[in-house]
Design an enzyme around this catalytic site. Structure first.
Site, PDB file in Angstrom:
ATOM      1  N   SER A  19      49.681  16.495  24.320  1.00 18.70           N
ATOM      2  CA  SER A  19      50.365  16.023  23.196  1.00 18.70           C
ATOM      3  C   SER A  19      51.616  16.965  23.274  1.00 18.70           C
ATOM      4  O   SER A  19      51.625  17.901  23.813  1.00 18.70           O
ATOM      5  CB  SER A  19      49.511  15.921  21.903  1.00 18.70           C
ATOM      6  OG  SER A  19      50.418  15.871  20.703  1.00 18.70           O
ATOM      7  N   TYR A  54      43.373  19.088  15.517  1.00 20.67           N
ATOM      8  CA  TYR A  54      44.208  18.043  16.956  1.00 20.67           C
ATOM      9  C   TYR A  54      45.078  19.003  17.636  1.00 20.67           C
ATOM     10  O   TYR A  54      44.916  19.012  18.841  1.00 20.67           O
ATOM     11  CB  TYR A  54      45.007  17.021  16.165  1.00 20.67           C
ATOM     12  CG  TYR A  54      45.578  15.970  17.072  1.00 20.67           C
ATOM     13  CD1 TYR A  54      44.841  15.010  17.857  1.00 20.67           C
ATOM     14  CD2 TYR A  54      46.889  16.294  17.564  1.00 20.67           C
ATOM     15  CE1 TYR A  54      45.660  14.189  18.593  1.00 20.67           C
ATOM     16  CE2 TYR A  54      47.606  15.402  18.414  1.00 20.67           C
ATOM     17  CZ  TYR A  54      46.935  14.348  19.045  1.00 20.67           C
ATOM     18  OH  TYR A  54      47.492  13.580  19.926  1.00 20.67           O
TER      19      TYR A  54
HETATM   20  P1  NAP Z   1      44.641   5.006  19.700  1.00 21.38           P
HETATM   21  O1  NAP Z   1      45.480   3.719  19.713  1.00 21.38           O
HETATM   22  O2  NAP Z   1      44.073   5.369  18.435  1.00 21.38           O
HETATM   23  O3  NAP Z   1      43.750   4.817  20.793  1.00 21.38           O
HETATM   24  C1  NAP Z   1      42.742   6.126  20.822  1.00 21.38           C
HETATM   25  C2  NAP Z   1      41.594   5.749  21.786  1.00 21.38           C
HETATM   26  O4  NAP Z   1      40.595   6.628  21.992  1.00 21.38           O
HETATM   27  C3  NAP Z   1      41.024   4.607  21.561  1.00 21.38           C
HETATM   28  O5  NAP Z   1      40.657   3.625  22.788  1.00 21.38           O
HETATM   29  C4  NAP Z   1      39.812   4.858  20.851  1.00 21.38           C
HETATM   30  O6  NAP Z   1      38.742   3.995  20.763  1.00 21.38           O
HETATM   31  C5  NAP Z   1      39.478   5.853  21.667  1.00 21.38           C
HETATM   32  N1  NAP Z   1      38.488   6.734  21.125  1.00 21.38           N
HETATM   33  C6  NAP Z   1      38.316   7.507  20.097  1.00 21.38           C
HETATM   34  N2  NAP Z   1      37.025   8.069  19.660  1.00 21.38           N
HETATM   35  C7  NAP Z   1      36.647   7.853  20.868  1.00 21.38           C
HETATM   36  C8  NAP Z   1      35.046   8.032  21.183  1.00 21.38           C
HETATM   37  N3  NAP Z   1      34.226   8.868  20.617  1.00 21.38           N
HETATM   38  N4  NAP Z   1      34.554   7.610  22.472  1.00 21.38           N
HETATM   39  C9  NAP Z   1      35.440   6.758  23.176  1.00 21.38           C
HETATM   40  N5  NAP Z   1      36.607   6.706  22.952  1.00 21.38           N
HETATM   41  C10 NAP Z   1      37.162   7.216  21.994  1.00 21.38           C
HETATM   42  O7  NAP Z   1      45.854   5.858  20.057  1.00 21.38           O
HETATM   43  P2  NAP Z   1      46.732   6.330  21.339  1.00 21.38           P
HETATM   44  O8  NAP Z   1      47.938   6.917  20.715  1.00 21.38           O
HETATM   45  O9  NAP Z   1      46.527   5.345  22.299  1.00 21.38           O
HETATM   46  O10 NAP Z   1      45.949   7.718  21.862  1.00 21.38           O
HETATM   47  C11 NAP Z   1      45.540   7.717  23.244  1.00 21.38           C
HETATM   48  C12 NAP Z   1      45.608   9.315  23.525  1.00 21.38           C
HETATM   49  O11 NAP Z   1      47.130   9.621  23.461  1.00 21.38           O
HETATM   50  C13 NAP Z   1      44.865  10.173  22.699  1.00 21.38           C
HETATM   51  O12 NAP Z   1      44.319  11.127  23.371  1.00 21.38           O
HETATM   52  C14 NAP Z   1      45.981  10.659  21.730  1.00 21.38           C
HETATM   53  O13 NAP Z   1      45.830  12.056  21.185  1.00 21.38           O
HETATM   54  C15 NAP Z   1      47.238  11.013  22.647  1.00 21.38           C
HETATM   55  N6  NAP Z   1      48.590  11.066  22.021  1.00 21.38           N
HETATM   56  C16 NAP Z   1      49.194  10.024  21.296  1.00 21.38           C
HETATM   57  C17 NAP Z   1      50.504  10.152  20.928  1.00 21.38           C
HETATM   58  C18 NAP Z   1      51.270   8.994  20.095  1.00 21.38           C
HETATM   59  O14 NAP Z   1      51.959   9.290  19.603  1.00 21.38           O
HETATM   60  N7  NAP Z   1      50.746   8.031  19.908  1.00 21.38           N
HETATM   61  C19 NAP Z   1      51.174  11.376  20.979  1.00 21.38           C
HETATM   62  C20 NAP Z   1      50.672  12.337  21.744  1.00 21.38           C
HETATM   63  C21 NAP Z   1      49.225  12.121  22.334  1.00 21.38           C
HETATM   64  P3  NAP Z   1      38.788   2.956  19.237  1.00 21.38           P
HETATM   65  O15 NAP Z   1      39.894   2.008  19.256  1.00 21.38           O
HETATM   66  O16 NAP Z   1      37.328   2.451  19.521  1.00 21.38           O
HETATM   67  O17 NAP Z   1      38.933   4.080  18.170  1.00 21.38           O
END
Ligand code: NAP
Length: 241
Positions: free
Chosen positions: A133, A146
């Site tokens: 991130s 986080y």
């Molecule tokens: P998201 O849509 O909230 O996706 C998060 C994913 O993680 C979902 O598939 C979620 O499943 C899964 N997850 C959460 N808890 C879990 C658990 N206990 N076991 C297995 N899977 C679990 O958000 P995203 O933005 O796509 O995030 C993906 C990654 O990118 C994360 O590591 C996040 O920190 C990182 N990231 C995102 C951003 C951004 O701006 N969006 C920026 C930097 C980093 P559910 O759908 O069932 O909750």
């Protein structure tokens, strides 16, 4: 074969049901990989978007959940994408919000890498892509666990690269900028925060999950064979500002 092709390789993506994980799974499938879509929620939608993909239940409520996943099947590429975020003033932050985030974002990432490596080290080949991130570099606001977890992901990426690069396993991370997913819904629902973020992004737009997905394919592909321990910003220029 193109050095950007994943033909003949099997890729496992955690949190593949939605957001960045779904886009990475689709892009890896388009690059030729056999894709295992792992999630705590159903990945049926993602599986339907990728020819020949399969679904796997994997819930990091138990951070050791992947302990046996790689023992009886060959997986060449691991993408540790699953992650959660909790927002609260640091003065009021609870132990539960600390532990839940650290378990999914950091402890599960380490032990999933370890389980993958136990199977991949004897073969002398494998690629790991961790999703870090901007808060692997910056402090953020109201997201202490986080920020700590994502700084940890950057550190883990480097130590694992140090230990495994000479043994054929490449470990790298992507640091996404502000991407429109569930993770950032609260920010996008706040007009002032949303505009302030947009004003700082040199590219002039929020990122899409697809912006991250192609970088993940690159880091998993033979083209990236001499890249080890990198945390690559894919942020529309945010950190350059
Ligand atoms: P998201 O849509 O909230 O996706 C998060 C994913 O993680 C979902 O598939 C979620 O499943 C899964 N997850 C959460 N808890 C879990 C658990 N206990 N076991 C297995 N899977 C679990 O958000 P995203 O933005 O796509 O995030 C993906 C990654 O990118 C994360 O590591 C996040 O920190 C990182 N990231 C995102 C951003 C951004 O701006 N969006 C920026 C930097 C980093 P559910 O759908 O069932 O909750």
């Amino acid at each position: 074969m193109s050095p950007f092709s994943l033909d003949g390789q099997t890729a496992l993506v955690t949190g593949a049901n939605t957001g960045i994980g779904q886009a990475i799974a689709v892009a890896m499938g388009q690059a030729g990989a056999h894709v295992i879509c792992a999630g705590r929620s159903s990945c049926t939608e993602t599986v339907g978007m990728i020819e020949g993909a399969e679904e796997m239940a994997l819930d990091f409520a138990d951070p050791m959940a992947a302990r046996d996943v790689f023992a009886d099947r060959k997986v060449d590429i691991l993408v540790n994408n699953a992650g959660i975020i909790r927002r609260e003033d640091s003065a009021d932050f609870t132990e539960a919000d600390w532990d839940d985030v650290m378990d999914v974002n950091l402890k599960a990432v380490f032990f999933t890498c370890q389980a993958f490596a136990k199977a991949a080290l004897p073969r002398g080949a494998g690629r790991i892509v961790n999703i870090a991130s901007l808060l692997s570099f910056q402090g953020g606001i109201r997201v202490p666990s986080y920020t700590a977890s994502k700084h940890g992901v950057a550190g883990l990426t480097k130590i694992l690269a140090n230990e495994w690069a000479a043994k054929g396993i490449g470990v790298n991370a992507i640091a996404p900028g502000y991407i429109a997913t569930n993770n950032t819904q609260a920010l996008r629902d706040d007009p002032e925060r949303s505009q302030a973020i947009l004003d700082r992004i040199p590219a002039g737009r929020w990122g899409d999950p697809e912006d991250i997905a192609q970088t993940a394919v690159f880091l998993a592909a033979p083209a990236a064979r001499y890249i080890h321990g990198a945390v690559l910003n894919v942020d529309g220029g945010w950190l350059a500002r």
